[in-house]
Design a protein around this motif. Sequence first.
Motif, short mmCIF file in Angstrom:
data_model
loop_
_atom_site.label_atom_id
_atom_site.label_comp_id
_atom_site.label_asym_id
_atom_site.label_seq_id
_atom_site.Cartn_x
_atom_site.Cartn_y
_atom_site.Cartn_z
N VAL A 225 46.20 10.03 12.22
CA VAL A 225 47.50 9.64 11.66
C VAL A 225 47.33 8.50 10.67
O VAL A 225 47.96 8.49 9.59
CB VAL A 225 48.49 9.27 12.79
N VAL A 226 46.46 7.54 10.98
CA VAL A 226 46.20 6.43 10.05
C VAL A 226 45.58 6.97 8.77
O VAL A 226 45.98 6.58 7.66
CB VAL A 226 45.30 5.37 10.71
N ALA A 227 44.62 7.89 8.89
CA ALA A 227 44.01 8.49 7.70
C ALA A 227 45.06 9.23 6.88
O ALA A 227 45.09 9.10 5.64
CB ALA A 227 42.88 9.44 8.11
N LEU A 228 45.93 9.96 7.54
CA LEU A 228 46.99 10.67 6.82
C LEU A 228 47.92 9.69 6.12
O LEU A 228 48.35 9.93 4.99
CB LEU A 228 47.78 11.55 7.80
N GLY A 229 48.21 8.58 6.77
CA GLY A 229 49.04 7.55 6.14
C GLY A 229 48.41 7.00 4.87
O GLY A 229 49.09 6.78 3.86
N TYR A 230 47.10 6.77 4.92
CA TYR A 230 46.41 6.31 3.71
C TYR A 230 46.44 7.38 2.62
O TYR A 230 46.62 7.07 1.44
CB TYR A 230 44.96 5.94 4.02
N PHE A 231 46.25 8.63 3.01
CA PHE A 231 46.28 9.71 2.01
C PHE A 231 47.66 9.84 1.36
O PHE A 231 47.76 10.02 0.15
CB PHE A 231 45.89 11.05 2.63
N VAL A 232 48.70 9.74 2.16
CA VAL A 232 50.06 9.88 1.64
C VAL A 232 50.39 8.74 0.68
O VAL A 232 51.08 8.94 -0.33
CB VAL A 232 51.08 9.94 2.80
N THR A 233 49.87 7.54 0.97
CA THR A 233 50.13 6.40 0.09
C THR A 233 49.09 6.27 -1.02
O THR A 233 49.00 5.24 -1.68
CB THR A 233 50.18 5.10 0.91
N GLU A 234 48.30 7.32 -1.20
CA GLU A 234 47.31 7.43 -2.27
C GLU A 234 46.21 6.38 -2.22
O GLU A 234 45.72 5.90 -3.25
CB GLU A 234 48.00 7.44 -3.64
N HIS A 235 45.80 6.00 -1.02
CA HIS A 235 44.62 5.16 -0.82
C HIS A 235 43.49 6.09 -0.34
O HIS A 235 43.16 6.15 0.84
CB HIS A 235 44.90 4.07 0.22
N TRP A 236 42.94 6.83 -1.30
CA TRP A 236 42.02 7.91 -0.98
C TRP A 236 40.73 7.44 -0.33
O TRP A 236 40.26 8.07 0.62
CB TRP A 236 41.69 8.71 -2.26
N ARG A 237 40.15 6.36 -0.84
CA ARG A 237 38.89 5.89 -0.27
C ARG A 237 39.07 5.40 1.16
O ARG A 237 38.26 5.70 2.03
CB ARG A 237 38.30 4.77 -1.13
N ARG A 238 40.13 4.64 1.41
CA ARG A 238 40.38 4.17 2.77
C ARG A 238 40.68 5.34 3.70
O ARG A 238 40.21 5.38 4.84
CB ARG A 238 41.54 3.18 2.79
N GLY A 239 41.47 6.26 3.23
CA GLY A 239 41.79 7.44 4.04
C GLY A 239 40.56 8.27 4.36
O GLY A 239 40.39 8.74 5.49
N THR A 240 39.69 8.43 3.38
CA THR A 240 38.46 9.18 3.60
C THR A 240 37.56 8.46 4.58
O THR A 240 36.95 9.09 5.45
CB THR A 240 37.73 9.42 2.26
N LEU A 241 37.48 7.15 4.47
CA LEU A 241 36.66 6.37 5.40
C LEU A 241 37.19 6.50 6.83
O LEU A 241 36.43 6.76 7.77
CB LEU A 241 36.61 4.90 4.98
N VAL A 242 38.49 6.34 7.01
CA VAL A 242 39.07 6.45 8.36
C VAL A 242 38.91 7.88 8.89
O VAL A 242 38.62 8.07 10.07
CB VAL A 242 40.56 6.01 8.35
N PHE A 243 39.06 8.87 8.02
CA PHE A 243 38.86 10.25 8.45
C PHE A 243 37.42 10.48 8.89
O PHE A 243 37.16 11.16 9.89
CB PHE A 243 39.25 11.22 7.33
N GLY A 244 36.46 9.93 8.15
CA GLY A 244 35.05 10.05 8.54
C GLY A 244 34.77 9.38 9.87
O GLY A 244 34.03 9.92 10.71
N VAL A 245 35.38 8.22 10.10
CA VAL A 245 35.23 7.54 11.39
C VAL A 245 35.85 8.39 12.50
O VAL A 245 35.30 8.48 13.61
CB VAL A 245 35.85 6.12 11.33
N ALA A 246 36.96 9.04 12.22
CA ALA A 246 37.60 9.91 13.21
C ALA A 246 36.69 11.09 13.57
O ALA A 246 36.59 11.47 14.74
CB ALA A 246 38.94 10.42 12.69
N VAL A 247 36.00 11.65 12.59
CA VAL A 247 35.08 12.76 12.87
C VAL A 247 33.89 12.26 13.69
O VAL A 247 33.43 12.95 14.61
CB VAL A 247 34.64 13.44 11.55
N LEU A 248 33.41 11.06 13.39
CA LEU A 248 32.33 10.48 14.21
C LEU A 248 32.81 10.21 15.63
O LEU A 248 32.06 10.39 16.60
CB LEU A 248 31.80 9.21 13.56
N TRP A 249 34.05 9.76 15.78
CA TRP A 249 34.61 9.54 17.12
C TRP A 249 34.72 10.87 17.87
O TRP A 249 34.48 10.93 19.08
CB TRP A 249 35.97 8.86 17.01
N LEU A 250 35.04 11.94 17.15
CA LEU A 250 35.08 13.26 17.76
C LEU A 250 33.70 13.65 18.29
O LEU A 250 33.60 14.29 19.35
CB LEU A 250 35.60 14.30 16.77
#
Length: 110
Positions: A39-64
């Motif tokens: 959800v945090v990654a999606l929030g960054y993507f929606v607000t057009e913070h692509w690098r932060r969103g991608t980083l949080v998404f990558g961390v989410a995949v590592l957490w998975l």
Amino acid sequence: MPRQRRNQLANPHDVGLAPSRLPKQIQFFGLAALAVLLVVALGYFVTEHWRRGTLVFGVAVLWLAVLRLACDSGVLGVLAVRSRRFDFWFTTGLGCAIVYLAVSIDALGS
């Protein structure tokens, strides 16, 4: 004697695998943490913070990847695709690639 029904959604790769030693509440807490990260990654993507969103998404995949090793397939549901080993290595590689992509691309305005 009633006939036992086999779980139709059980992962066939987990036959003979010992159940997780973590309590179910901890496993569900880890799954909730994954949902929060997404959800945090999606929030960054929606607000057009692509690098932060991608980083949080990558961390989410590592957490998975960590969750796949530590949790039962019944808790993870459709996130447990193959064997634990395959899922762990696949999500670790994918997560590392996404994090590398996020940190290696220069910001547009510096």
